[in-house]
Enzyme design. Structure first.
Site, PDB file in Angstrom:
ATOM      1  N   GLU A  92      35.644  10.496  16.369  1.00 24.38           N
ATOM      2  CA  GLU A  92      35.344  11.795  15.775  1.00 24.38           C
ATOM      3  C   GLU A  92      35.930  11.911  14.370  1.00 24.38           C
ATOM      4  O   GLU A  92      35.414  12.597  13.499  1.00 24.38           O
ATOM      5  CB  GLU A  92      35.891  12.913  16.663  1.00 24.38           C
ATOM      6  CG  GLU A  92      35.011  13.263  17.848  1.00 24.38           C
ATOM      7  CD  GLU A  92      35.137  12.296  19.016  1.00 24.38           C
ATOM      8  OE1 GLU A  92      35.694  11.187  18.832  1.00 24.38           O
ATOM      9  OE2 GLU A  92      34.657  12.633  20.118  1.00 24.38           O
ATOM     10  N   ASN A 114      28.106  15.842  16.974  1.00 23.04           N
ATOM     11  CA  ASN A 114      29.008  14.701  16.761  1.00 23.04           C
ATOM     12  C   ASN A 114      29.175  13.946  18.078  1.00 23.04           C
ATOM     13  O   ASN A 114      30.247  13.416  18.373  1.00 23.04           O
ATOM     14  CB  ASN A 114      30.360  15.194  16.234  1.00 23.04           C
ATOM     15  CG  ASN A 114      31.164  14.062  15.596  1.00 23.04           C
ATOM     16  OD1 ASN A 114      30.664  12.951  15.436  1.00 23.04           O
ATOM     17  ND2 ASN A 114      32.402  14.345  15.246  1.00 23.04           N
ATOM     18  N   SER A 174      31.878  11.351  29.801  1.00 26.93           N
ATOM     19  CA  SER A 174      31.194  10.046  29.800  1.00 26.93           C
ATOM     20  C   SER A 174      30.196   9.960  30.942  1.00 26.93           C
ATOM     21  O   SER A 174      29.089   9.436  30.781  1.00 26.93           O
ATOM     22  CB  SER A 174      32.212   8.922  29.939  1.00 26.93           C
ATOM     23  OG  SER A 174      33.144   9.025  28.904  1.00 26.93           O
ATOM     24  N   HIS A 213      38.584  17.006  19.140  1.00 23.34           N
ATOM     25  CA  HIS A 213      39.141  17.641  20.336  1.00 23.34           C
ATOM     26  C   HIS A 213      40.405  16.948  20.846  1.00 23.34           C
ATOM     27  O   HIS A 213      41.358  17.601  21.261  1.00 23.34           O
ATOM     28  CB  HIS A 213      38.074  17.657  21.436  1.00 23.34           C
ATOM     29  CG  HIS A 213      37.490  16.300  21.745  1.00 23.34           C
ATOM     30  ND1 HIS A 213      37.235  15.874  23.008  1.00 23.34           N
ATOM     31  CD2 HIS A 213      37.114  15.263  20.942  1.00 23.34           C
ATOM     32  CE1 HIS A 213      36.725  14.645  22.981  1.00 23.34           C
ATOM     33  NE2 HIS A 213      36.640  14.272  21.740  1.00 23.34           N
ATOM     34  N   ARG A 214      40.431  15.618  20.783  1.00 27.15           N
ATOM     35  CA  ARG A 214      41.602  14.914  21.337  1.00 27.15           C
ATOM     36  C   ARG A 214      42.840  15.087  20.462  1.00 27.15           C
ATOM     37  O   ARG A 214      43.958  15.062  20.959  1.00 27.15           O
ATOM     38  CB  ARG A 214      41.297  13.436  21.553  1.00 27.15           C
ATOM     39  CG  ARG A 214      40.190  13.235  22.531  1.00 27.15           C
ATOM     40  CD  ARG A 214      40.251  11.966  23.339  1.00 27.15           C
ATOM     41  NE  ARG A 214      39.051  11.897  24.125  1.00 27.15           N
ATOM     42  CZ  ARG A 214      38.824  12.599  25.233  1.00 27.15           C
ATOM     43  NH1 ARG A 214      39.757  13.395  25.709  1.00 27.15           N
ATOM     44  NH2 ARG A 214      37.690  12.520  25.868  1.00 27.15           N
ATOM     45  N   ASP A 253      40.823   6.423  24.661  1.00 25.07           N
ATOM     46  CA  ASP A 253      40.975   7.880  24.532  1.00 25.07           C
ATOM     47  C   ASP A 253      42.331   8.341  25.036  1.00 25.07           C
ATOM     48  O   ASP A 253      43.056   9.069  24.353  1.00 25.07           O
ATOM     49  CB  ASP A 253      39.850   8.595  25.277  1.00 25.07           C
ATOM     50  CG  ASP A 253      38.532   8.505  24.508  1.00 25.07           C
ATOM     51  OD1 ASP A 253      38.588   8.178  23.299  1.00 25.07           O
ATOM     52  OD2 ASP A 253      37.477   8.741  25.093  1.00 25.07           O
ATOM     53  N   SER A 290      36.841  -1.523  25.178  1.00 32.22           N
ATOM     54  CA  SER A 290      36.598  -0.370  26.063  1.00 32.22           C
ATOM     55  C   SER A 290      35.807  -0.765  27.308  1.00 32.22           C
ATOM     56  O   SER A 290      34.856  -0.093  27.694  1.00 32.22           O
ATOM     57  CB  SER A 290      35.849   0.738  25.309  1.00 32.22           C
ATOM     58  OG  SER A 290      36.471   1.033  24.095  1.00 32.22           O
ATOM     59  N   ASP A 341      29.294  18.495  23.732  1.00 31.43           N
ATOM     60  CA  ASP A 341      28.589  17.211  23.802  1.00 31.43           C
ATOM     61  C   ASP A 341      27.507  17.195  24.873  1.00 31.43           C
ATOM     62  O   ASP A 341      26.445  16.589  24.690  1.00 31.43           O
ATOM     63  CB  ASP A 341      29.590  16.067  24.054  1.00 31.43           C
ATOM     64  CG  ASP A 341      30.266  15.637  22.757  1.00 31.43           C
ATOM     65  OD1 ASP A 341      30.127  16.371  21.764  1.00 31.43           O
ATOM     66  OD2 ASP A 341      30.928  14.586  22.753  1.00 31.43           O
TER      67      ASP A 341
END
Ligand code: DC
Length: 662
Positions: free
Chosen positions: A359, A98, A26, A405-406, A331, A205, A52
């Site tokens: 995602e 993405n 971020s 990924h997470r 997240d 968020s 990213d």
């Protein structure tokens, strides 16, 4: 074991060590854009190297921004030469993968600057909403058109005449990235009047917006804020390089290691897992995860530049469950969904509606994959409830990761459960953490395995049982499994060369071990398994690759805390190649035949030494000459010839080797 398309994770018993976190995604993508739009050059030590950030770097370079260095090379700090709000290239086709942190802010910046640009991404990016941002931009005179479905990328950006006469309005309840995108880009328009941005709906968020404001401040723009409803960019603002800005470690990535440090405490083996690169002063909202984990019963320590998790607090045997509002930590909340499996009561995660547009649809993905493990879980539009699991409820599973990924990273924590786990497409972690699985393996401790292989009647069974009793470990007598499969085949009349039928039978083998007895379909078959008839049938079917493959999961499932001593022919070579100690036990055929002869006579079975020697030699030949998992020592096995050693000395030698190794 790593394959191209999956990674197998062994069950874990503990965790300890230290991880240098990769840079925050971020922060990295925000400061790349701010540096590019600012006056002056900005050095960005610690910039994340990932999919990213590479997408953002490539886009900025394509727009003519000069960027020196490469985040893959820690020795060459990335330096962005800001273009002072005038991009050298006024057109271009940008591919943004993405990366939400690239598409949204670039859309805002390019729309405000004007030009002739197209912005595209992967198929999933074209399903992630951007309409609220586009509406806000169009309302002030920017030209943004949809090239596909209205409300979604791909987009075409044209030459507009953006002017801010009244407050801009933007929705804040779908993604906070729309507001972030405007706040990052609007200083480009700042002139004689303040620019007001009003948020519609409840802003989600919020820590990510706070991060945006902090970083803007580093670039000389002090946004005034009224609650989370109104943001004012003061007249005369402009983006100025801070010269150098160190990127903090990624707090979301920290969550997996902190959780591992806490879960390591489940077996009383929790060492400390330290994450380096974030601390209590972090500007990232996800450091709150460490405080949540602490409230759930983890022992957390904080220091300058690091956070540490060291098992559970005194008196806690599991993490606590309960309701957790995740609106501020969307997240890291995914990590909580998996640690909830190890809680003492159900966990309810609320405020996670944004998962649906990430995602992948993360609520759906999480629910599906948790259930594969045997977990009970349910979900609604913006919540997820996960029930804790008993050891018996766990099922080994192959976890799909949805190019997210997470999903891959948080499910690695399920390997603290008593099963083997496969993570599909593990490379998807390169979106934010390319070396994740290496780092995870470095700080986690698999349930230890001591493998003892060797020919028939070498004394493996006795040695394994005695060593296991000394270490307090379980035992796997894999030979009894082959014998049980053979007995079942004989009972059911399955031909000993019918590989497909034998493999099917082995996959469903109703075998269990209880106090040194072997149960087949609930019957104690221990004496029957030792008969020569069953032994030679076992030796015959053991040569069939599909049968062996079918028995693999059953064998690996015996790897449970606190540890396993496994005896057989291929324990160290095939079943547990990562065993902490591999022993290859031998003795001459004559010595082994004499032992087996004595055993048989004691059991009242009449035979001759000659017969036993002949059978045994034939068995050796078959076991060592077959094409799959032939009896052979693993290259890293320690050979042990016990012809001249009594049982006590053999046990003592192996226990000593084990203690030296571990
Ligand atoms: O160790 P045992 O005699 O109980 O084993 C019975 C048969 O099973 C033996 O002939 C070889 C086979 N076996 C095997 O192929 N792989 C193992 N890990 C264990 C046994």
């Amino acid at each position: 074991m790593t394959q191209a398309d999956c990674i197998d994770l062994p069950p874990l018993i503990g965790a300890a060590g230290s991880v240098s976190l990769p840079g925050s995604k971020s922060i990295s993508n925000r400061v790349l854009l701010l540096s590019a739009l600012a006056d002056g050059a900005t050095a960005l030590p610690g910039l994340l190297d990932s999919d990213d950030t590479r997408v953002m770097l490539a886009a900025l370079r394509q727009l003519g921004v000069r960027i020196d260095g490469d985040p893959a090379d820690p020795a060459a700090t990335v330096v962005v030469h800001g273009c002072g709000a005038r991009l050298p290239r006024r057109d271009g086709e940008l591919f943004l993968g993405n990366a939400g942190t690239a598409v949204r802010p670039l859309t805002a910046a390019l729309a405000l600057l004007g030009g002739d640009y197209t912005l595209r991404g992967v198929a999933r990016m074209h399903e992630r909403p951007i309409g609220d941002l586009v509406d806000a931009l169009r309302a002030i005179g920017c030209v943004v058109d949809y090239l596909g479905n209205p409300g979604y990328p791909p987009l075409r950006i044209g030459e507009g005449r953006p002017r801010v006469q009244q407050a801009l309005r933007v929705r804040g309840d779908v993604s906070s990235q729309f507001l972030t995108a405007l706040l990052l880009a609007l200083p480009l328009l700042a002139g004689e009047r303040d620019i007001d941005v009003e948020v519609e709906g409840t802003l989600i968020s919020r820590p990510y917006v706070a991060l945006t404001l902090q970083l803007l401040q580093r670039f000389g723009v002090r946004v005034r804020q009224q609650d989370w409803q109104r943001f004012v960019i003061p007249a005369g603002s402009s983006l100025r390089s801070p010269g150098s800005l160190r990127v903090e470690g990624d707090a979301s990535s920290a969550s997996y290691f902190l959780a591992a440090g806490a879960l390591g405490g489940l077996h009383g083996r929790g060492g400390a897992v330290r994450v380096q690169g974030v601390d209590a002063d972090s500007v990232q909202g996800d450091v709150e995860f460490a405080r949540v984990l602490q409230r759930l019963g983890a022992r957390i320590e904080w220091g300058p530049g690091w956070i540490e998790a060291c098992g559970l607090q005194p008196g806690s045997r599991r993490l606590r469950g309960g309701e957790i509002d995740c609106l501020a930590i969307p997240d890291a909340a995914m990590t909580l969904a998996v640690t909830a499996l190890f809680a003492d009561s159900p966990t309810l995660l609320t405020g996670i509606a944004s998962w649906r547009v990430k995602e992948t649809d993360r609520i759906h993905a999480m629910l599906t994959e948790l259930r594969k493990l045997g977990a009970r879980a349910e979900a609604g539009d913006d919540w997820l409830r996960v029930w804790p699991m008993d050891d018996a409820a766990w099922r080994g599973a192959s976890i799909a990761t949805y190019d997210d990924h997470r999903m891959a990273m948080c499910f690695s924590l399920a390997s603290f459960g008593p099963v083997d786990l496969r993570i599909e497409d593990p490379d998807c972690v390169r979106k934010t953490f390319p070396g994740y699985f290496r780092a995870f393996a470095q700080v986690t401790r698999p349930v230890p395995v001591l493998a003892i292989d060797g020919p028939t009647a070498s004394g493996k069974g006795t040695l394994a049982a005695r060593v296991a009793a000394t270490l307090g470990f379980r035992v796997l007598d894999s030979g009894s499994l082959y014998r049980a499969a053979a007995l079942q085949a004989l009972r059911r009349g399955v031909a000993l060369d019918d590989e497909a039928a034998l493999a099917a039978l082995a996959r469903e083998l109703p075998v269990a071990w209880l106090d040194g007895r072997v149960l087949l379909d609930g019957d104690d078959v221990t004496p029957e398994l030792r008969s020569e008839r069953v032994g030679s049938a076992a030796s015959a079917i053991a040569a069939l690759p599909r049968l062996r493959e079918a028995l693999l999961d059953l064998q690996r499932a015996q790897r449970r805390a606190p540890g396993l001593v496994a005896d057989g022919r291929d324990m160290g070579t095939v079943v547990f190649p990562d065993a902490g100690l591999k022993v290859f036990l031998t003795a001459s055929a004559q010595t082994r035949a004499e032992r087996r002869y004595k055993q048989l006579i004691c059991q009242g079975i009449s035979t001759t030494l000659q017969n036993v020697l002949r059978d045994l030699t034939a068995r050796d030949l078959r076991d060592s000459s077959r094409s799959v998992a032939a009896l052979a020592a693993a290259p890293d096995a320690l050979p042990l010839d016990n012809a001249e050693l009594d049982v006590d000395s053999t046990v003592a030698r192996v226990v000593q080797w084990w203690r030296e190794r571990t």
